[in-house]
Motif scaffolding. Structure first.
Motif, PDB file in Angstrom:
ATOM      1  N   LEU A 304       0.823  -1.207   0.000  1.00  0.00           N
ATOM      2  CA  LEU A 304       0.000   0.000   0.000  1.00  0.00           C
ATOM      3  C   LEU A 304       0.860   1.260   0.000  1.00  0.00           C
ATOM      4  O   LEU A 304       0.571   2.219  -0.729  1.00  0.00           O
ATOM      5  CB  LEU A 304      -0.935  -0.009   1.210  1.00  0.00           C
ATOM      6  N   GLU A 305       1.914   1.271   0.768  1.00  0.00           N
ATOM      7  CA  GLU A 305       2.807   2.433   0.810  1.00  0.00           C
ATOM      8  C   GLU A 305       3.477   2.661  -0.540  1.00  0.00           C
ATOM      9  O   GLU A 305       3.715   3.801  -0.944  1.00  0.00           O
ATOM     10  CB  GLU A 305       3.875   2.230   1.892  1.00  0.00           C
ATOM     11  N   TYR A 307       2.250   2.292  -3.458  1.00  0.00           N
ATOM     12  CA  TYR A 307       1.336   2.962  -4.387  1.00  0.00           C
ATOM     13  C   TYR A 307       1.036   4.408  -3.988  1.00  0.00           C
ATOM     14  O   TYR A 307       0.493   5.162  -4.798  1.00  0.00           O
ATOM     15  CB  TYR A 307       0.026   2.186  -4.505  1.00  0.00           C
ATOM     16  N   GLY A 308       1.345   4.784  -2.772  1.00  0.00           N
ATOM     17  CA  GLY A 308       1.165   6.172  -2.373  1.00  0.00           C
ATOM     18  C   GLY A 308      -0.013   6.400  -1.451  1.00  0.00           C
ATOM     19  O   GLY A 308      -0.825   5.503  -1.193  1.00  0.00           O
ATOM     20  N   PRO A 309      -0.150   7.641  -0.953  1.00  0.00           N
ATOM     21  CA  PRO A 309      -1.137   7.948   0.093  1.00  0.00           C
ATOM     22  C   PRO A 309      -2.596   7.838  -0.348  1.00  0.00           C
ATOM     23  O   PRO A 309      -3.480   7.726   0.492  1.00  0.00           O
ATOM     24  CB  PRO A 309      -0.795   9.396   0.476  1.00  0.00           C
ATOM     25  N   ASP A 310      -2.872   7.877  -1.666  1.00  0.00           N
ATOM     26  CA  ASP A 310      -4.266   7.835  -2.122  1.00  0.00           C
ATOM     27  C   ASP A 310      -4.763   6.419  -2.404  1.00  0.00           C
ATOM     28  O   ASP A 310      -5.904   6.241  -2.842  1.00  0.00           O
ATOM     29  CB  ASP A 310      -4.423   8.661  -3.406  1.00  0.00           C
ATOM     30  N   VAL A 311      -3.948   5.419  -2.129  1.00  0.00           N
ATOM     31  CA  VAL A 311      -4.280   4.073  -2.576  1.00  0.00           C
ATOM     32  C   VAL A 311      -5.529   3.498  -1.906  1.00  0.00           C
ATOM     33  O   VAL A 311      -6.201   2.634  -2.475  1.00  0.00           O
ATOM     34  CB  VAL A 311      -3.076   3.128  -2.356  1.00  0.00           C
ATOM     35  N   LYS A 312      -5.876   3.988  -0.732  1.00  0.00           N
ATOM     36  CA  LYS A 312      -7.053   3.470  -0.038  1.00  0.00           C
ATOM     37  C   LYS A 312      -8.322   4.246  -0.381  1.00  0.00           C
ATOM     38  O   LYS A 312      -9.396   3.940   0.141  1.00  0.00           O
ATOM     39  CB  LYS A 312      -6.825   3.487   1.473  1.00  0.00           C
ATOM     40  N   LYS A 313      -8.216   5.233  -1.279  1.00  0.00           N
ATOM     41  CA  LYS A 313      -9.363   6.062  -1.650  1.00  0.00           C
ATOM     42  C   LYS A 313      -9.935   5.578  -2.978  1.00  0.00           C
ATOM     43  O   LYS A 313      -9.331   5.795  -4.027  1.00  0.00           O
ATOM     44  CB  LYS A 313      -8.953   7.526  -1.773  1.00  0.00           C
ATOM     45  N   PRO A 314     -11.083   4.893  -2.965  1.00  0.00           N
ATOM     46  CA  PRO A 314     -11.673   4.426  -4.227  1.00  0.00           C
ATOM     47  C   PRO A 314     -11.863   5.577  -5.215  1.00  0.00           C
ATOM     48  O   PRO A 314     -12.255   6.683  -4.836  1.00  0.00           O
ATOM     49  CB  PRO A 314     -13.023   3.843  -3.785  1.00  0.00           C
TER      50      PRO A 314
END
Length: 485
Positions: A304-305, A307-314
C-alpha cells in the motif's frame, strides 16, 4: 446482383444456425452455466470464449494494463529532453519546422509561435542513461524496466477524434475499441470477471469529457464492451441485490429469464439475445467475485505504501492501479485506466505538477508490483495519451502561466513487460521536439505491435460487417520490431 447471392449475403453464420438448429439456444445457455462440459474450453487455452485459432503464435503477453493519460501529456516536459531549447527559448518557431501544420481552434488566431523551454530539470537514469523529467522520479526509477518511445504520431489534432483514433483505429465513432477486439479474439481467463474492465480517475482540473463509446464494442457483439468500475458506491451498477431480494431469488429470476430469452433466440436467431443471457450470468457471478477483488484491506502495508497515500481512496488513480494489479492476477485480459486532466493549454507548470503527483508513484508502483509477483513478464503495461503538446506557447510566455497546444506529429509514451525490450529509448525528434527524424511509430503501428505481443497477427483478427472485413489497424500498421524483446 444474383438474387441467390444477395440472399447469402443477408444471412450470416449466427442467423443461419439460429434458424436451422432450434436447440442451439439451450446449448449456449448450458455452455455458460457449465463450460467444463464443452470442448471449446481446453486446458491448453485456459481461456473462455476465445476464437478458434487464436492466438496465432506463442504470445509474450497474456494481458494488458493500459494507463491512458487523457488530454495529452507534454512530452517536452516529461520524456523527450531537448537541451537546445535553452537557446531557442522565446524565439519564433521557424516555418521550415512548422511546415504549415494544421492548427487547432485554440491557436489558429495566433500571429506568433514563440518556443518555450521546459522549466523542469532532466536527468539520466538506468543503465542506458534514459532522460526523465524531475516531475516523474518514480517512473525514472524503473528506467531499466521500460521502453520510452518518443516518436508516436497521429493525424488527429483534437481530443475526441484523437482518442477515438488510437483506441479504435478510426477517427469517427462506431468501431470497436482495442479492449473489445481482444475480448472478442482472446476471451477471458476468468469466467467470473469480465475480460475487459475500465476505470476512470480525475486530476485536479478535468474538463475534458470521456465518452462510454471509447470502451464500446462497436459492431462486435455487445458482450465485448468494457465494464466500467465506479469510484463510489457499488463498483458496478446494480451489483447488490435490491432490498427483499436474496441470492436464491435472483437465481430463480435469472433462470426464468434465460428460458424466455432462449425461446426468443430459437424464434429470431438474434445473437444479441445470447449476449443478454451471458451478461446476466456474468453479473450474477460478479456479485461474489467483485467484492473480493475490490477489498484492498488484504494487501500488506508495504504494498500500500508503494502505491502512495491515495491508494485506499476508491476512485483515485493509485487505487485503480492497485486494482489493476489484482485484476491481472485474476486473469482479466484488458484493463483500461483513464486519468483525466492533461489538457494544459494554460498554467501548464502548476497543472502538470499536480497530474504527475497523482500518477507518477502509482504508475511506477504498478510495474514494480507486477515484477515482484512474476506478472510483468506476461503483462504488457502501456502509459501514454492521445497526442502530445507543442513546443510553442499558447498566449504570452510567463514562467508559471504558459500553456501548450495539441501536437500529434510526435509524442512520447512508455511500455513495459510482456514482449517489450526493457531499458531502451526508441525514435528521435528534432531539436524543437516538433517532427520525427528517426523511427516514426504511427498509432496503427503501435496497435499492431500491441496485438503482436499478445500473439495476434493484426491483419488476421478481423470481423465482417456490412460486407467488409474490419480490423483494429484498418488497412495500415507495421509491427515495431525495434521495441520487441
Amino acid at each position: 446482383m444474383d438474387p441467390i447471392r444477395e440472399r447469402q449475403l443477408l444471412i450470416n453464420r449466427r442467423h443461419f444456425f439460429g434458424r436451422m438448429a432450434t436447440g442451439i439456444g439451450t446449448a449456449a445457455l448450458g455452455s455458460m452455466l457449465n463450460p467444463s462440459l464443452f470442448a471449446a474450453l481446453t486446458s491448453d487455452t485456459k481461456r473462455y470464449g476465445n476464437l478458434a485459432g487464436l492466438p496465432h503464435f506463442t504470445p509474450k503477453a497474456k494481458r494488458i494494463i493500459y494507463l491512458f493519460m487523457a488530454g495529452g501529456p507534454s512530452q517536452i516536459d516529461l520524456l523527450d529532453y531537448k537541451p537546445e531549447l535553452e537557446k531557442l527559448h522565446n524565439t519564433e518557431l521557424p516555418e521550415s519546422i512548422r511546415m504549415g501544420q494544421r492548427l487547432t481552434g485554440m491557436t489558429s488566431g495566433q500571429k506568433n509561435f514563440p518556443c518555450v523551454k521546459p522549466i523542469f530539470k532532466f536527468a539520466q537514469h538506468g543503465k542506458a542513461g534514459t532522460w526523465f523529467s524531475e516531475l516523474i522520479p518514480n517512473i525514472a526509477s524503473i528506467a531499466d524496466d521500460i521502453a520510452v518511445i518518443k516518436t508516436v504520431n497521429t493525424e488527429a489534432i483534437n481530443h475526441d477524434p484523437a482518442i477515438t483514433y488510437i483506441q479504435t483505429g478510426f477517427q469517427q465513432p462506431g468501431r470497436p475499441c482495442t479492449g473489445a477486439w481482444l475480448s472478442y479474439g482472446l476471451g477471458s481467463m476468468n469466467q467470473n470477471l469480465p475480460g475487459f474492465i475500465v476505470m476512470i480517475s480525475n486530476g485536479k482540473e478535468s474538463d475534458q469529457p470521456l465518452y462510454t463509446r471509447l470502451w464500446g464494442s462497436g459492431f462486435l457483439p455487445s458482450e465485448h464492451q468494457g465494464v466500467q468500475f465506479r469510484g463510489t458506491g457499488d463498483p458496478v451498477l446494480y451489483l447488490s441485490n435490491p432490498a427483499g431480494v436474496d441470492s436464491a431469488a435472483r437465481r430463480r429470476m435469472l433462470d426464468g429469464l434465460a428460458k424466455l430469452n432462449t425461446k426468443q433466440y430459437q424464434a429470431f436467431g438474434d445473437p444479441e439475445i445470447n449476449t443478454r443471457i451471458a451478461q446476466y450470468e456474468m453479473a450474477y457471478r460478479m456479485q461474489t467475485s467483485v467484492p473480493d477483488l475490490t477489498d484492498v484491506s488484504k494487501e500488506n502495508e508495504a504494498t500500500l505504501e508503494m502505491y502512495g497515500p491515495d491508494v485506499k481512496k476508491p476512485g483515485t488513480f493509485a487505487y485503480n492501479c492497485l486494482l489493476a494489479r489484482r485484476m491481472a492476477e485474476r486473469g482479466v485480459t484488458f484493463i483500461q485506466l483513464y486519468h483525466r486532466g492533461w489538457d494544459q493549454h494554460n498554467n501548464l507548470p502548476k497543472r502538470i505538477r499536480e497530474q504527475c503527483k497523482d500518477t507518477d508513484q502509482p504508475s511506477a508502483a504498478l510495474v514494480k508490483d507486477l515484477k515482484e509477483r512474476g506478472l510483468l513478464e506476461d503483462t504488457l503495461v502501456i502509459w501514454g495519451g492521445e497526442f502530445g503538446r507543442t513546443v510553442y506557447s499558447q498566449g504570452k510566455i510567463e514562467k508559471e502561466n504558459y500553456g501548450r497546444d495539441h501536437h500529434g506529429r510526435n509524442y512520447a509514451i512508455w511500455m513495459a513487460g510482456g514482449g517489450i525490450k526493457p531499458g531502451i529509448t526508441y525514435g528521435e525528434t528534432d531539436d524543437y521536439c516538433y517532427n520525427v527524424v528517426e523511427n516514426p511509430v504511427h498509432i496503427h503501428d503501435l496497435n499492431a505491435t500491441v496485438l503482436h505481443c499478445l500473439g495476434i497477427d493484426h491483419e488476421k483478427l478481423t470481423y465482417r460487417f456490412q460486407g467488409r472485413d474490419f480490423r483494429l489497424t484498418d488497412i495500415h500498421g507495421e509491427v515495431v520490431k525495434g521495441i520487441l524483446a
